[in-house]
Scaffold this motif. Structure first.
Motif, short mmCIF file in Angstrom:
data_model
loop_
_atom_site.label_atom_id
_atom_site.label_comp_id
_atom_site.label_asym_id
_atom_site.label_seq_id
_atom_site.Cartn_x
_atom_site.Cartn_y
_atom_site.Cartn_z
N ALA A 61 -11.83 -13.34 11.98
CA ALA A 61 -12.32 -12.05 11.49
C ALA A 61 -12.01 -10.91 12.46
N MET A 62 -11.80 -11.22 13.73
CA MET A 62 -11.44 -10.19 14.69
C MET A 62 -9.92 -10.03 14.80
N GLU A 63 -9.22 -10.82 14.00
CA GLU A 63 -7.77 -10.74 14.03
C GLU A 63 -7.25 -10.36 12.64
N GLU A 64 -6.43 -11.23 12.02
CA GLU A 64 -5.75 -10.85 10.78
C GLU A 64 -6.65 -10.90 9.54
N ARG A 65 -7.84 -11.50 9.64
CA ARG A 65 -8.73 -11.57 8.47
C ARG A 65 -9.86 -10.54 8.54
N ALA A 66 -9.66 -9.49 9.28
CA ALA A 66 -10.71 -8.49 9.45
C ALA A 66 -11.06 -7.78 8.15
N LEU A 67 -10.04 -7.46 7.33
CA LEU A 67 -10.30 -6.69 6.10
C LEU A 67 -11.14 -7.46 5.10
N PRO A 68 -10.82 -8.72 4.75
CA PRO A 68 -11.71 -9.42 3.81
C PRO A 68 -13.13 -9.62 4.34
N PHE A 69 -13.27 -9.81 5.66
CA PHE A 69 -14.62 -9.94 6.24
C PHE A 69 -15.40 -8.64 6.03
N ALA A 70 -14.78 -7.51 6.38
CA ALA A 70 -15.47 -6.22 6.24
C ALA A 70 -15.72 -5.88 4.78
N ALA A 71 -14.76 -6.19 3.90
CA ALA A 71 -14.93 -5.88 2.48
C ALA A 71 -16.09 -6.67 1.88
N ALA A 72 -16.20 -7.95 2.24
CA ALA A 72 -17.32 -8.76 1.73
C ALA A 72 -18.65 -8.23 2.24
N TYR A 73 -18.70 -7.85 3.50
CA TYR A 73 -19.92 -7.30 4.09
C TYR A 73 -20.34 -6.02 3.36
N LEU A 74 -19.37 -5.11 3.14
CA LEU A 74 -19.68 -3.83 2.50
C LEU A 74 -20.04 -4.02 1.03
N MET A 75 -19.47 -5.03 0.39
CA MET A 75 -19.83 -5.29 -1.00
C MET A 75 -21.33 -5.58 -1.11
N VAL A 76 -21.86 -6.34 -0.15
CA VAL A 76 -23.29 -6.64 -0.16
C VAL A 76 -24.11 -5.40 0.20
N MET A 77 -23.70 -4.72 1.26
CA MET A 77 -24.51 -3.63 1.79
C MET A 77 -24.52 -2.39 0.89
N VAL A 78 -23.42 -2.14 0.17
CA VAL A 78 -23.33 -0.93 -0.67
C VAL A 78 -23.65 -1.23 -2.13
N VAL A 79 -23.00 -2.27 -2.69
CA VAL A 79 -23.13 -2.52 -4.14
C VAL A 79 -24.47 -3.15 -4.49
N ARG A 80 -24.92 -4.12 -3.68
CA ARG A 80 -26.16 -4.83 -4.03
C ARG A 80 -27.35 -3.89 -4.22
N PRO A 81 -27.64 -2.97 -3.28
CA PRO A 81 -28.79 -2.09 -3.51
C PRO A 81 -28.64 -1.19 -4.73
N LEU A 82 -27.41 -0.81 -5.06
CA LEU A 82 -27.22 0.02 -6.25
C LEU A 82 -27.53 -0.77 -7.52
N VAL A 83 -27.19 -2.05 -7.55
CA VAL A 83 -27.50 -2.90 -8.69
C VAL A 83 -29.02 -3.03 -8.85
N ILE A 84 -29.71 -3.23 -7.73
CA ILE A 84 -31.17 -3.35 -7.78
C ILE A 84 -31.80 -2.04 -8.22
N ALA A 85 -31.29 -0.92 -7.71
CA ALA A 85 -31.83 0.39 -8.10
C ALA A 85 -31.66 0.62 -9.60
N ALA A 86 -30.50 0.24 -10.13
CA ALA A 86 -30.27 0.40 -11.57
C ALA A 86 -31.22 -0.48 -12.37
N ALA A 87 -31.48 -1.69 -11.89
CA ALA A 87 -32.38 -2.61 -12.60
C ALA A 87 -33.82 -2.12 -12.57
N LEU A 88 -34.20 -1.42 -11.50
CA LEU A 88 -35.57 -0.90 -11.40
C LEU A 88 -35.80 0.29 -12.31
N ARG A 89 -34.74 0.92 -12.76
CA ARG A 89 -34.80 2.05 -13.68
C ARG A 89 -35.75 3.15 -13.19
N GLY A 90 -36.84 3.41 -13.89
CA GLY A 90 -37.71 4.53 -13.52
C GLY A 90 -38.78 4.20 -12.50
#
Length: 411
Positions: free
Chosen positions: A108-137
């Motif tokens: 992850a500190m060498e040639e696989r850095a991008l998939p590691f970071a992309a997977a991390y950001l998918m959780v950190m950015v997308v997951r809370p937005l999905v939960i927020a949408a499910a909570l609605r009002g």
């Protein structure tokens, strides 16, 4: 009515405090991840000086990123009903991202850095937005919005580190991770949306304790896996067999020392807490140290079994002695969190271990591991003597008794 929409996602008071089978399934991805972290540490066995420092720093950073993903998930399933389909989808999606991080972690500190970071950001950015949408009002929808907002702030640093020059990856990712942990500590404050400190969250305290105990056992299981793999793959000898035996005894002692009284009563303490989120926050940091200490100790097993009477090196001392020493420090902290006192047996063990450290730097690895096992045995015996004939204590956490003056409607 708006506040009621999405309320079915929240954990009801009658919800079971036990972890679901889905959560145990989710942990399997982190079994792989912890194994990869241990292997990265073990690869530093021959490094010295600055190379050792940089190697430890890189691996520690990757571990902390994984821990943040796991810890956030544990809090989500303690706050929301894990039997709800949307929460189950979130957990499975997080598991897949965690598995990607695990398989890319060795490079992850060498040639696989991008998939590691992309997977991390998918959780950190997308997951809370999905939960927020499910909570609605529901008012709590603002909390995941805050999480996503801070994740967007650190995302450019993660991506710049993944796409930029290798020499800048460590400082950029360290800065990004510092932002993510700072946000966690401050409660993700944002203009107009306010702050929501984790210590004020309404959670299922018993469930959270269960999750921390399970992660400790997973780390301990990883140390047993290391024992089996290393010993079965090495040429048999009496010296290696002795190292294997002492290493197993060390893992058994770590289990005993953790669960003696305080570790056993973690669930009770969180259940009794006025503000379980406050004690849960403190316990999260403690278990981060405990899991890290067990991983470091497991690396020490590998080094000793491979070369039980080889030349001593700074790297093996860092793991063989440093791992158990960090465990005792974290266990002292856990004792205070549950009982509000200093654990004398663990303080004695830590002092003895530190006094022996200068001598162990000149002795063979097998001697160091044997001394560590002896010190942990001393701690376990002192524990047994202190509790002999006494009934099981009731938790009296000073953290659990603290009440917050802040009562936010989203808590």
């Amino acid at each position: 009515m708006a506040a009621g929409r999405g309320a079915e996602l929240l954990r009801p008071p009658t919800s079971s405090g036990r972890a679901t089978f889905l959560e145990l399934f989710f942990d399997l991805a982190f079994v792989v991840a912890l194994t990869r972290v241990s292997q990265r540490f073990a690869d530093l066995g021959n490094d010295t000086g600055w190379a050792l420092v940089v190697g430890v720093g890189r691996t520690l950073l990757l571990f902390l990123a994984l821990w943040l993903i796991w810890s956030h998930t544990a809090w989500i399933t303690s706050r929301y009903e894990p039997e709800q389909p949307i929460i189950q989808a979130v957990v499975v999606g997080t598991m897949f991202a965690g598995l990607i991080m695990a398989v890319t972690l060795p490079r992850a500190m060498e040639e696989r850095a991008l998939p590691f970071a992309a997977a991390y950001l998918m959780v950190m950015v997308v997951r809370p937005l999905v939960i927020a949408a499910a909570l609605r009002g529901h008012p709590r929808r603002l909390v995941p919005f805050r999480l996503a907002g801070w994740a967007v702030v650190s995302a450019p640093l993660w991506l710049a580190g993944a796409l930029g020059p290798d020499r800048l990856r460590l400082p950029l990712w360290a800065a990004a991770l510092a932002v993510d942990y700072l946000a966690w500590g401050l409660g993700w404050p944002l203009p107009w949306l306010g702050v929501s400190k984790v210590s004020h969250w309404r959670i299922a305290g018993t469930h959270l304790a269960d999750r921390y105990q399970q992660m400790f056992l997973i780390a301990l299981g990883e140390s047993i896996l290391v024992l089996g793999v290393v010993f079965s793959g090495a040429d048999y000898s009496a010296e290696r067999a002795a190292a294997f035996t002492v290493a197993f005894a060390t893992s058994a002692l770590l289990w005993r020392i953790y669960f003696h009284r305080a570790g056993l009563l973690l669930s009770d303490a969180l259940d009794r807490a006025v503000m379980p989120g406050r004690l849960g926050t403190a316990s999260e940091r403690t278990h981060l140290l405990i899991v890290l200490s067990v991983l470091a100790t497991a690396v020490g097993y590998e080094l000793v079994i491979d070369h039980p009477f080889g030349q001593p090196r700074p790297s093996w001392l860092l793991f063989v002695v440093g791992g158990p020493a960090l465990f005792l420090v974290a266990r002292i902290r856990l004792e205070y969190e549950i009982f509000g006192r200093l654990s004398r047996s663990r303080v004695i063990g830590l002092v003895v271990l530190l006094l022996f450290t200068p001598l162990l730097a000149r002795w063979a690895p097998m001697v160091g591991l044997s001394v560590v096992a002896g010190v942990l045995t001393l701690v376990a015996l002192l524990d047994a003597l202190r509790s002999r004939g006494r009934p099981l204590e009731v938790s009296s956490s000073p953290i659990a008794r603290e009440a917050s003056d802040v009562r936010d409607s989203e808590a």
